[in-house]
Design a protein around this motif. Sequence first.
Motif, mmCIF file in Angstrom:
data_model
loop_
_atom_site.group_PDB
_atom_site.id
_atom_site.type_symbol
_atom_site.label_atom_id
_atom_site.label_comp_id
_atom_site.label_asym_id
_atom_site.label_seq_id
_atom_site.Cartn_x
_atom_site.Cartn_y
_atom_site.Cartn_z
ATOM 1 N N SER A 186 4.597 24.058 -16.528
ATOM 2 C CA SER A 186 5.401 23.557 -17.774
ATOM 3 C C SER A 186 6.167 22.385 -17.673
ATOM 4 O O SER A 186 6.648 22.171 -16.728
ATOM 5 N N GLU A 187 5.468 21.427 -18.347
ATOM 6 C CA GLU A 187 6.405 19.851 -18.341
ATOM 7 C C GLU A 187 6.696 19.653 -19.716
ATOM 8 O O GLU A 187 6.396 20.012 -21.015
ATOM 9 N N GLU A 217 9.293 21.125 -15.959
ATOM 10 C CA GLU A 217 9.582 19.838 -15.296
ATOM 11 C C GLU A 217 9.819 18.879 -16.478
ATOM 12 O O GLU A 217 9.214 18.951 -17.511
ATOM 13 N N LEU A 218 10.962 17.939 -16.108
ATOM 14 C CA LEU A 218 11.171 16.867 -17.275
ATOM 15 C C LEU A 218 10.528 15.678 -16.815
ATOM 16 O O LEU A 218 10.870 15.189 -15.557
ATOM 17 N N ASN A 242 12.020 15.043 -12.886
ATOM 18 C CA ASN A 242 13.033 16.029 -12.365
ATOM 19 C C ASN A 242 12.636 17.607 -12.819
ATOM 20 O O ASN A 242 11.944 17.732 -13.640
ATOM 21 N N SER A 243 12.947 18.281 -11.719
ATOM 22 C CA SER A 243 12.406 19.812 -12.084
ATOM 23 C C SER A 243 13.401 20.859 -12.102
ATOM 24 O O SER A 243 14.333 20.625 -11.545
ATOM 25 N N TYR A 244 13.470 21.630 -13.086
ATOM 26 C CA TYR A 244 14.173 22.731 -13.461
ATOM 27 C C TYR A 244 13.434 23.968 -13.205
ATOM 28 O O TYR A 244 13.830 24.997 -13.867
ATOM 29 N N SER A 245 12.242 24.143 -12.380
ATOM 30 C CA SER A 245 11.401 25.362 -12.453
ATOM 31 C C SER A 245 11.843 26.096 -11.202
ATOM 32 O O SER A 245 11.053 26.908 -11.004
ATOM 33 N N GLY A 246 12.258 25.442 -10.140
ATOM 34 C CA GLY A 246 12.241 26.040 -9.096
ATOM 35 C C GLY A 246 10.984 25.989 -8.100
ATOM 36 O O GLY A 246 10.533 26.742 -7.097
ATOM 37 N N ASP A 247 10.314 24.943 -8.632
ATOM 38 C CA ASP A 247 9.019 24.473 -7.854
ATOM 39 C C ASP A 247 9.211 24.306 -6.484
ATOM 40 O O ASP A 247 10.157 23.471 -6.255
ATOM 41 N N SER A 248 8.482 24.858 -5.380
ATOM 42 C CA SER A 248 8.510 24.476 -4.069
ATOM 43 C C SER A 248 8.210 22.856 -3.712
ATOM 44 O O SER A 248 8.493 22.488 -2.579
#
Length: 87
Positions: A12-13, A59-60, A73-79
């Motif tokens: 998701s972005e 993701e922003l 910048n990531s707010y997803s907890g993506d590894s």
Amino acid sequence: KLNFLMYMGNRSEKHVVHNSDRGGWDVKNNNALRVSKHFDTKAEAMDWAREQAKKDGAELIPHRMDGTIQNPNSYSGDSCPPKDMKH
């Protein structure tokens, strides 16, 4: 240059992009045909998109006026989140 309309991915972005037709800035979900919301300034668009990205675990991905990506910048907890090359 990466054209955000052609950017593909399963995550998701939230893209913040300049609107050359109307002026101002748009926030758009990846692979969406329509804009989520329009703003007069990039700062307003970024604030709203950041809150939405945090809420949705997304993701922003801000873009410069020329369409190139600027400090994602990531707010997803993506590894494997996008890297902020500025800091």
